[in-house]
Design a protein around this motif. Structure first.
Motif, PDB file in Angstrom:
ATOM      1  N   ARG A 174       0.825  -1.211   0.000  1.00 52.15           N
ATOM      2  CA  ARG A 174       0.000   0.000   0.000  1.00 52.15           C
ATOM      3  C   ARG A 174       0.858   1.261   0.000  1.00 52.15           C
ATOM      4  O   ARG A 174       0.581   2.234   0.690  1.00 52.15           O
ATOM      5  CB  ARG A 174      -0.943   0.013   1.199  1.00 52.15           C
ATOM      6  CG  ARG A 174      -2.143  -0.906   1.058  1.00 52.15           C
ATOM      7  CD  ARG A 174      -3.025  -0.817   2.285  1.00 52.15           C
ATOM      8  NE  ARG A 174      -4.310  -1.469   2.081  1.00 52.15           N
ATOM      9  CZ  ARG A 174      -5.242  -1.584   3.025  1.00 52.15           C
ATOM     10  NH1 ARG A 174      -5.028  -1.084   4.227  1.00 52.15           N
ATOM     11  NH2 ARG A 174      -6.389  -2.179   2.765  1.00 52.15           N
ATOM     12  N   THR A 213      -2.902  -6.599   5.860  1.00 50.69           N
ATOM     13  CA  THR A 213      -2.696  -5.147   5.850  1.00 50.69           C
ATOM     14  C   THR A 213      -2.859  -4.502   7.225  1.00 50.69           C
ATOM     15  O   THR A 213      -2.282  -3.463   7.480  1.00 50.69           O
ATOM     16  CB  THR A 213      -3.663  -4.485   4.861  1.00 50.69           C
ATOM     17  OG1 THR A 213      -5.010  -4.892   5.162  1.00 50.69           O
ATOM     18  CG2 THR A 213      -3.340  -4.907   3.434  1.00 50.69           C
ATOM     19  N   ASN A 214      -3.645  -5.100   8.104  1.00 48.89           N
ATOM     20  CA  ASN A 214      -3.836  -4.538   9.446  1.00 48.89           C
ATOM     21  C   ASN A 214      -3.827  -5.681  10.460  1.00 48.89           C
ATOM     22  O   ASN A 214      -4.870  -6.154  10.893  1.00 48.89           O
ATOM     23  CB  ASN A 214      -5.156  -3.761   9.518  1.00 48.89           C
ATOM     24  CG  ASN A 214      -5.121  -2.670  10.576  1.00 48.89           C
ATOM     25  OD1 ASN A 214      -4.059  -2.321  11.097  1.00 48.89           O
ATOM     26  ND2 ASN A 214      -6.276  -2.122  10.903  1.00 48.89           N
ATOM     27  N   TYR A 555      -8.441  -1.363  13.857  1.00 50.44           N
ATOM     28  CA  TYR A 555      -7.371  -0.459  14.298  1.00 50.44           C
ATOM     29  C   TYR A 555      -6.234  -1.298  14.867  1.00 50.44           C
ATOM     30  O   TYR A 555      -6.466  -2.315  15.539  1.00 50.44           O
ATOM     31  CB  TYR A 555      -7.859   0.519  15.363  1.00 50.44           C
ATOM     32  CG  TYR A 555      -6.715   1.122  16.169  1.00 50.44           C
ATOM     33  CD1 TYR A 555      -5.938   2.151  15.643  1.00 50.44           C
ATOM     34  CD2 TYR A 555      -6.382   0.624  17.435  1.00 50.44           C
ATOM     35  CE1 TYR A 555      -4.882   2.687  16.354  1.00 50.44           C
ATOM     36  CE2 TYR A 555      -5.319   1.162  18.158  1.00 50.44           C
ATOM     37  CZ  TYR A 555      -4.566   2.192  17.609  1.00 50.44           C
ATOM     38  OH  TYR A 555      -3.507   2.707  18.313  1.00 50.44           O
ATOM     39  N   SER A 593      -2.739   2.436  12.509  1.00 48.09           N
ATOM     40  CA  SER A 593      -3.434   2.128  11.259  1.00 48.09           C
ATOM     41  C   SER A 593      -4.927   1.941  11.510  1.00 48.09           C
ATOM     42  O   SER A 593      -5.327   1.243  12.457  1.00 48.09           O
ATOM     43  CB  SER A 593      -2.867   0.856  10.627  1.00 48.09           C
ATOM     44  OG  SER A 593      -1.520   1.035  10.268  1.00 48.09           O
ATOM     45  N   TYR A 594      -5.735   2.557  10.667  1.00 50.43           N
ATOM     46  CA  TYR A 594      -7.192   2.451  10.725  1.00 50.43           C
ATOM     47  C   TYR A 594      -7.686   1.955   9.365  1.00 50.43           C
ATOM     48  O   TYR A 594      -7.186   2.387   8.318  1.00 50.43           O
ATOM     49  CB  TYR A 594      -7.828   3.805  11.053  1.00 50.43           C
ATOM     50  CG  TYR A 594      -7.300   4.463  12.311  1.00 50.43           C
ATOM     51  CD1 TYR A 594      -7.983   4.341  13.516  1.00 50.43           C
ATOM     52  CD2 TYR A 594      -6.119   5.203  12.284  1.00 50.43           C
ATOM     53  CE1 TYR A 594      -7.491   4.948  14.675  1.00 50.43           C
ATOM     54  CE2 TYR A 594      -5.623   5.802  13.431  1.00 50.43           C
ATOM     55  CZ  TYR A 594      -6.325   5.669  14.623  1.00 50.43           C
ATOM     56  OH  TYR A 594      -5.833   6.267  15.756  1.00 50.43           O
ATOM     57  N   ASP A 595      -8.672   1.068   9.382  1.00 49.20           N
ATOM     58  CA  ASP A 595      -9.137   0.463   8.135  1.00 49.20           C
ATOM     59  C   ASP A 595     -10.628   0.188   8.233  1.00 49.20           C
ATOM     60  O   ASP A 595     -11.102  -0.347   9.248  1.00 49.20           O
ATOM     61  CB  ASP A 595      -8.385  -0.845   7.879  1.00 49.20           C
ATOM     62  CG  ASP A 595      -8.430  -1.274   6.420  1.00 49.20           C
ATOM     63  OD1 ASP A 595      -9.546  -1.365   5.878  1.00 49.20           O
ATOM     64  OD2 ASP A 595      -7.366  -1.533   5.842  1.00 49.20           O
ATOM     65  N   SER A 610     -11.704  -1.086   0.580  1.00 52.40           N
ATOM     66  CA  SER A 610     -11.110  -0.645   1.845  1.00 52.40           C
ATOM     67  C   SER A 610     -10.771   0.835   1.779  1.00 52.40           C
ATOM     68  O   SER A 610     -10.240   1.315   0.778  1.00 52.40           O
ATOM     69  CB  SER A 610      -9.843  -1.432   2.165  1.00 52.40           C
ATOM     70  OG  SER A 610     -10.101  -2.812   2.272  1.00 52.40           O
ATOM     71  N   TYR A 612      -8.425   3.346   4.140  1.00 47.18           N
ATOM     72  CA  TYR A 612      -7.448   3.210   5.226  1.00 47.18           C
ATOM     73  C   TYR A 612      -6.749   4.538   5.498  1.00 47.18           C
ATOM     74  O   TYR A 612      -6.647   5.415   4.635  1.00 47.18           O
ATOM     75  CB  TYR A 612      -6.426   2.119   4.896  1.00 47.18           C
ATOM     76  CG  TYR A 612      -5.606   2.363   3.650  1.00 47.18           C
ATOM     77  CD1 TYR A 612      -4.384   3.024   3.706  1.00 47.18           C
ATOM     78  CD2 TYR A 612      -6.043   1.912   2.398  1.00 47.18           C
ATOM     79  CE1 TYR A 612      -3.632   3.253   2.569  1.00 47.18           C
ATOM     80  CE2 TYR A 612      -5.299   2.136   1.253  1.00 47.18           C
ATOM     81  CZ  TYR A 612      -4.087   2.803   1.346  1.00 47.18           C
ATOM     82  OH  TYR A 612      -3.341   3.029   0.217  1.00 47.18           O
ATOM     83  N   ARG A 614      -3.200   5.912   7.908  1.00 45.13           N
ATOM     84  CA  ARG A 614      -2.053   5.536   8.734  1.00 45.13           C
ATOM     85  C   ARG A 614      -1.308   6.787   9.180  1.00 45.13           C
ATOM     86  O   ARG A 614      -0.962   7.639   8.351  1.00 45.13           O
ATOM     87  CB  ARG A 614      -1.126   4.595   7.953  1.00 45.13           C
ATOM     88  CG  ARG A 614       0.031   4.059   8.768  1.00 45.13           C
ATOM     89  CD  ARG A 614       0.770   2.940   8.025  1.00 45.13           C
ATOM     90  NE  ARG A 614       1.300   3.371   6.743  1.00 45.13           N
ATOM     91  CZ  ARG A 614       0.882   2.909   5.571  1.00 45.13           C
ATOM     92  NH1 ARG A 614      -0.076   1.998   5.528  1.00 45.13           N
ATOM     93  NH2 ARG A 614       1.418   3.338   4.438  1.00 45.13           N
ATOM     94  N   TRP A 645      -3.270   8.157   3.536  1.00 47.55           N
ATOM     95  CA  TRP A 645      -4.602   7.568   3.454  1.00 47.55           C
ATOM     96  C   TRP A 645      -4.840   7.115   2.020  1.00 47.55           C
ATOM     97  O   TRP A 645      -4.162   7.544   1.076  1.00 47.55           O
ATOM     98  CB  TRP A 645      -5.684   8.549   3.910  1.00 47.55           C
ATOM     99  CG  TRP A 645      -5.653   9.867   3.211  1.00 47.55           C
ATOM    100  CD1 TRP A 645      -6.333  10.245   2.101  1.00 47.55           C
ATOM    101  CD2 TRP A 645      -4.879  11.018   3.593  1.00 47.55           C
ATOM    102  NE1 TRP A 645      -6.044  11.549   1.759  1.00 47.55           N
ATOM    103  CE2 TRP A 645      -5.155  12.042   2.656  1.00 47.55           C
ATOM    104  CE3 TRP A 645      -3.982  11.260   4.637  1.00 47.55           C
ATOM    105  CZ2 TRP A 645      -4.556  13.295   2.742  1.00 47.55           C
ATOM    106  CZ3 TRP A 645      -3.389  12.504   4.704  1.00 47.55           C
ATOM    107  CH2 TRP A 645      -3.691  13.510   3.786  1.00 47.55           C
TER     108      TRP A 645
END
Length: 791
Positions: A174, A213-214, A555, A593-595, A610, A612, A614, A645
């Motif tokens: 990413r 990814t998270n 998260y 990280s937030y997704d 998604s 996201y 970060r 993002w």
């Protein structure tokens, strides 16, 4: 530190063999039943229930489920029993048996017929999808990927959604290089840091690639952008199975590999080998301009090189089925590499008006050797498979060694006299210990807890020596001579609680990690000591609209530690004008990280969308500086913050029963803020990554596959990188009733995978362009043992 001797490695191999033999003998007297469950179409029936009752068929004594290959094994006491094997939509198999002490009853193949009332509803899927989309990970099946047959692990990663690689082999997830690479779920000193070893890992040894990814608290916190888990092949079918493959390509690339297993009742032996020889011509050029009130100059640089290397790896081991629910795996892995690089660098010094002042030629002949040996023990106890109640543990020890010897000669075209002669000796040794244990237990029908501990220790020693010939004597260059040591200890513990209430499900995790890092430069006694204790929480919340649609919010807090080579203070020596160094004062970066993702399944495909964000503190950034001696230096630093993002789509879709499309698109934006030595390095960038794949089953046994990738232009901290497009394509033909597969592939069909970038400062301008011929052709032939058509 004296590195591990050949005698020590021989002893460890002997220990492996002794351990394998010991566990083999220790199980010789166990009473057990085993077998393989198939349907009438000769397909294994996975997860069939094998129940063992008393002789009256009234009381359940024990049981298990068949594995992916349809196999089962149950340890029992001597006596009389009633066996029932069942699976939905199939007729039950039942039999009364009696066992005496030490008897190992092998049912061999048990065939289940379809029940009459459900026969019309059976839908057998002939082939597993190449890409499985899930919230917590995306799984890419390498076995069905025609393009990467005969290639390397980097070729595989280049075809996986969300992952981008460049011509130097750097891996990004990413848009960020803060990614953790695991082998079989664990870090490996041979593959985790840097990309060189990934070029030596054959694609034919890889089963699948998981992209996380998270990650949750279950995983190590290392990897601020996420985790890439490379899973190696290991067959467990009964009897002798596997394949051998041979391939040849252009530019020069020859490979022979094998993946074999031999399964008896209680032991599964496996062997993976690969030997690869390749030779690559490479070239690059650059333009440097410096101007100030005191001085101004320009120079051009052109590099041509020819390198060859031989990579060999072997992985051997065995699974010991200690009982119906306990398995121990013992394995050893040896990776070796030997290569030579012949490089010529031409410098042309110019006035600010681009008039030639002088031309300098620098020749570098280097020889490189690398070896890595790993010994591993794994234990799994499935306490209750239906309830997902289990305990796993593993321990491994890893030794590695690298050496590089270079002879350099530099001449000035406009000056007569003896050339400048130099030589270097660079040696590195490393040892790693790792231990991990994980426990899962259901708390109720809707709740589960997980807990685990792990500990790792890494010791690295690097010795670099440089000499120059003066008056027919070799003189030490003190500026480049030194000895560097690196010690790292990471201890961790985690706990996870997950539960479901209605259509909602949640997972809460917390990981505690202690990191101790100690580095020292022996000549000056300089170094750094870091000791920090950090918490890494993770939160996942799912809502399931129905069986086809669901949404997840997640998260996690992550860390990216500088690995040893980023801390090495030594400069590269082969290029006297451009040098890369490490930074002993580099600190770890931390990311949050937030997704938010939406997952949609339908009968012929799936879609994962998604969004996201970060936020990274003390972000790593490699900057380029020009020092007072006119040498361009590249080094990593900690910038203050990065905010990034993006919006990502991943999709697969079946068309007309013979064509499958899969696509991935990532819109990415990043803002970095920070300064170094009173210079502002803030930057903003936005870019786009896209990937489109096509698989076409042209006719029975013949299929075609193609990938097109696009990476948009992007700004960097000091400059910019242009856009890049590449196409990989290939054919595969199955023959001899499925016992052989021939394939032909072309990677980088347009020969467009160049690596270009521009650096601009107020008084400094640098433009670099690689001219490597990255287009390659590969012809591969694979022979399968005990394989039927369509498997």
């Amino acid at each position: 530190m004296n590195f591990i001797s050949k005698e020590t490695i021989t002893s460890v191999f002997f220990l492996t063999a002794f351990s394998l033999g010991f566990f083999s003998q220790s199980e010789a007297q166990e009473t057990s039943i085993s077998g393989s469950v198939y349907n009438l179409e000769d397909e294994p029936v996975s997860f069939a229930t094998v129940a063992v009752y008393d002789s009256a068929a009234e009381n359940l004594i024990t049981g298990t489920q068949t594995n992916q290959s349809g196999d089962f094994n149950i340890g029992l006491e001597p006596g009389s029993y009633f066996i029932r094997i069942s699976y939905v939509s199939y007729e039950d198999y039942e039999e009364a048996i009696s066992l005496f002490e030490g008897e190992k009853r092998d049912f061999e193949i048990i065939r289940l017929g379809q029940s009459a009332e459900n026969l019309a509803d059976i839908n057998v899927q002939a082939q597993r999808s190449q890409m499985q989309l899930e919230f917590d990970k995306r799984v890419f099946q390498v076995g069905s990927d025609v393009v990467t047959v005969g290639g390397s692990a980097l070729d595989v990663l280049d075809n996986v959604p969300s992952i981008t690689t460049d011509i130097e082999g750097n891996v990004s997830l990413r848009g960020s290089e803060g990614v953790r690479i695991l082998i079989n779920g664990k870090p490996s000193s041979a593959y985790s840091n840097g990309s060189g070893a990934l070029r030596g890992l054959s694609a034919n040894m890889i089963e699948e690639v998981e992209v996380i990814t998270n990650p949750s608290a279950r995983y190590e916190a290392e990897g601020s952008a996420g985790i890439i888990n490379i899973i190696l092949k290991k067959n467990e079918d009964k009897g002798f199975n596997g394949n051998v493959a041979a391939g040849a390509g252009h530019p020069t690339d020859y490979e022979i590999s094998s993946n074999l297993n031999y399964r008896t009742n209680n032991i599964n032996w496996f062997l993976n080998t690969s030997v690869d020889y390749r030779a690559d011509p490479r070239s690059s050029r650059s333009y440097q301009r410096y101007s100030s009130a005191d001085t101004s100059y320009i120079y051009r640089q052109r590099t041509n090189s020819e390198d060859w290397e031989v990579d060999g790896n072997i992985r051997v081991g065995a699974d010991f089925y200690l009982s119906y629910n306990q398995t121990m795996t013992i394995s050893s892995t040896l990776d070796m590499e030997n290569g030579e690089d012949e490089r010529e660098v031409n410098y042309t010094d110019l006035t600010i008006n681009e008039e030639v002042i002088e031309e300098v030629r620098r020749f570098d002949l280097s020889e490189e050797k690398e070896s890595d040996f790993e010994f591993e023990i794994q234990y799994e106890n499935i306490i209750n498979e239906e309830e997902d109640h289990k305990l796993t543990a593993d321990f491994d020890i890893d030794f590695s060694r690298e050496s590089e010897y270079s002879n350099l000669r530099e001449t000035v075209e406009q000056v007569t006299g003896e050339p400048l002669l130099q030589r270097t000796d660079n040696r590195e040794s490393e040892i790693d210990y790792r231990f991990r244990a994980d426990y899962e237990r259901p708390l109720s029908d809707v709740s589960k807890m997980e807990a685990g501990i792990n500990s790792s220790y890494e010791y690295l020693e690097n010795t670099f020596a440089a000499e120059e010939k003066q008056n027919n004597e070799w003189m030490v260059l003190d500026t480049f001579n030194d000895n560097f040591t690196y010690n790292e200890i990471v201890n961790a513990a985690y706990g996870i609680f997950s539960t479901r209430f209605g259509k909602f499900s949640t997972q809460l995790g917390l990981r505690l990690e202690q990191t101790i890092i100690d580095t020292e430069l022996k000549s000056t006694s300089e170094g750094s000591k870091q000791n920090y204790l950090q918490l890494f929480p993770s939160v996942f919340l799912n809502y399931e609209f129905n069986e086809q649609q669901s949404v997840q919010t997640s998260y996690s807090r992550r860390i990216r530690r500088p690995w040893s080579r980023m801390l090495l203070p030594f400069s590269s020596f082969s290029d006297s004008r451009t040098q890369s160094t490490g930074n002993p004062n580099l600190k770890p970066e931390f990311g949050n990280s937030y997704d938010v993702g939406f997952l949609q399944y339908w009968e012929t495909g799936s879609l994962l969308t998604s969004v996201y964000y970060r936020h990274t503190v003390d972000e790593f950034e490699r900057i380029t500086r020009l020092d007072d001696d006119g040498i361009t230096r590249r080094l990593p630093i900690n910038l203050s913050t990065e905010k990034s993002w993006g919006l990502e789509f991943s999709m697969d879709q079946d068309l007309f029963d013979v064509i499958t499309l899969n696509a991935n698109a990532n819109f990415y934006q990043s803002n970095s803020e920070g300064s170094y030595e009173n210079q502002d390095f803030s930057s903003e960038t936005e870019t786009f990554f896209g990937r489109l794949g096509l698989r076409w089953d042209i006719m029975d046994g013949l299929r075609y596959q193609a990938y097109m990738r696009y990476r948009g232009p992007r700004n960097t901290t000091q400059g910019r990188r242009p856009a890049r497009t590449s196409i990989n394509t290939g054919f595969a033909y199955e023959m001899m009733d499925g016992r052989a597969l021939a394939s032909f592939s072309v990677r980088d069909l347009l020969n467009s995978r160049s690596s270009n970038w521009v650096v601009e400062d107020p008084n400094f301008y640098s433009e670099q362009e690689s001219l490597w011929n990255s287009r390659s052709f590969m012809l591969n032939f694979t022979w399968y043992f005990n394989r039927e058509k369509g498997e």
